[in-house]
Design an enzyme around this catalytic site. Structure first.
Site, mmCIF file in Angstrom:
data_model
loop_
_atom_site.group_PDB
_atom_site.id
_atom_site.type_symbol
_atom_site.label_atom_id
_atom_site.label_comp_id
_atom_site.label_asym_id
_atom_site.label_seq_id
_atom_site.Cartn_x
_atom_site.Cartn_y
_atom_site.Cartn_z
ATOM 1 N N ARG A 46 9.362 9.972 -1.108
ATOM 2 C CA ARG A 46 8.870 9.196 -0.020
ATOM 3 C C ARG A 46 9.727 7.804 -0.314
ATOM 4 N NH1 ARG A 46 5.357 4.852 0.961
ATOM 5 N NH2 ARG A 46 4.543 4.683 3.076
ATOM 6 N N SER A 115 -0.111 12.503 8.925
ATOM 7 C CA SER A 115 -1.198 11.252 8.362
ATOM 8 C C SER A 115 -2.096 11.206 9.515
ATOM 9 C CB SER A 115 -0.493 9.815 8.145
ATOM 10 O OG SER A 115 0.257 10.084 7.106
ATOM 11 N N LYS A 144 1.543 0.837 0.781
ATOM 12 C CA LYS A 144 2.203 1.075 2.113
ATOM 13 C C LYS A 144 2.495 -0.034 2.702
ATOM 14 C CE LYS A 144 1.218 4.085 5.840
ATOM 15 N NZ LYS A 144 1.883 5.329 6.322
HETATM 16 N N1 TZP Z 1 -0.158 6.846 3.249
HETATM 17 C C1 TZP Z 1 -1.654 6.308 3.460
HETATM 18 S S1 TZP Z 1 -2.098 5.192 2.076
HETATM 19 C C2 TZP Z 1 -0.415 5.485 1.353
HETATM 20 C C3 TZP Z 1 0.494 6.371 2.061
HETATM 21 C C4 TZP Z 1 1.768 6.780 1.896
HETATM 22 C C5 TZP Z 1 -0.127 4.678 0.084
HETATM 23 C C6 TZP Z 1 -1.012 5.326 -1.093
HETATM 24 O O1 TZP Z 1 -0.680 4.766 -2.046
HETATM 25 P P1 TZP Z 1 -1.523 4.549 -3.519
HETATM 26 O O2 TZP Z 1 -0.724 3.595 -4.405
HETATM 27 O O3 TZP Z 1 -1.871 5.981 -3.812
HETATM 28 O O4 TZP Z 1 -2.766 3.587 -2.823
#
Ligand code: TZP
Ligand code: MG
Length: 226
Positions: A46, A115, A144
């Site tokens: 990603r 998602s 994010k």
């Molecule tokens: N999709 C929903 S939350 C997220 C993504 C890509 C980010 C999650 O990152 P982290 O650092 O594990 O909270």
């Protein structure tokens, strides 16, 4: 085979996601190597800010590395790169191409994850033929951009009781709150910052995997007693 690969999403497993900007100066390839050496079996690439060319080059390398380690390789957003490097699957969001079109483009053998943030989106994902869903953000996350408010345990509980396909919990999950999420019925958990921003990636993964193994054994034993 896809059904074999999907078993990993339905079990107590760590789903690692790259984020070079959070990786403390380490390149994605270096971080992915540490993940693979630590036994991670699902990795998602990603990267929101790199060029398509940069992403393709990195994904080509990671495809080979993941094959060498028998690890599933999922690519976020870029369905054409997934096809070009023959990844195992893609992960899309609610605003990306419609799932049916992604399926037409990639075919039945590709894993498609999407998602979801609500019961409606969960059932919609089922209807549209997703192979797994992301469930979150469970907790507040700073990883994010433009992320929606945390869905908390309310939506996690719905996913536990209503999802007919594997689901991956995500968003603010850390070594320290992992067991809270597992207690509610989550199995496969995705983490970004907790892993890539750790000074000791291997040590962090080991600590998390130890907890996941404990829960896997506990669940196997309780089934055995029924
Ligand atoms: N999709 C929903 S939350 C997220 C993504 C890509 C980010 C999650 O990152 P982290 O650092 O594990 O909270
Ligand atoms: Mg997306």
């Amino acid at each position: 085979m896809k059904s074999e690969k999907l078993k990993l999403f339905n079990d107590y497993n760590l789903y690692c996601i790259t984020a070079e900007a959070l990786s403390k100066g380490r390149k994605n390839i270096e971080v992915v190597e540490k993940m693979l050496k630590s036994g991670v079996k699902i990795i998602q690439y990603r990267e929101k800010k790199k060029t398509l060319r940069e992403k393709l080059l990195e994904c080509e390398k990671i495809r080979q590395m993941t094959l060498d380690y028998g690890c599933i390789f999922i690519i976020n957003d870029n369905i054409e790169i997934a096809k070009m490097v023959l990844a195992d699957g893609v992960h899309i969001g609610q605003d990306d191409y419609p799932l049916e079109r992604v399926r037409e483009f990639l075919g039945d053998d590709f894993i498609i994850g999407i998602s979801t943030h609500s019961r409606e989106q969960l059932h919609d994902a089922h209807k549209r033929g997703a192979d797994y869903i992301g469930v979150g953000p469970i907790f507040k996350t700073f990883t994010k951009e433009d992320v929606c408010d945390p869905v908390g345990y309310e939506y996690l509980d719905i996913a536990v009781s209503e999802s007919k396909i594997p689901f991956v919990s995500i968003g603010g999950i850390k070594e320290d709150n992992l067991e809270e999420v597992l207690k509610r019925g989550a199995k496969c958990v995705a983490m970004v910052s907790e892993i890539v921003a750790s000074e000791d990636i291997e040590g962090k993964i080991k600590a998390i995997m130890d907890k996941l193994s404990y829960w896997r054994d506990k669940s196997a034993n309780s089934k055995g007693l029924c």
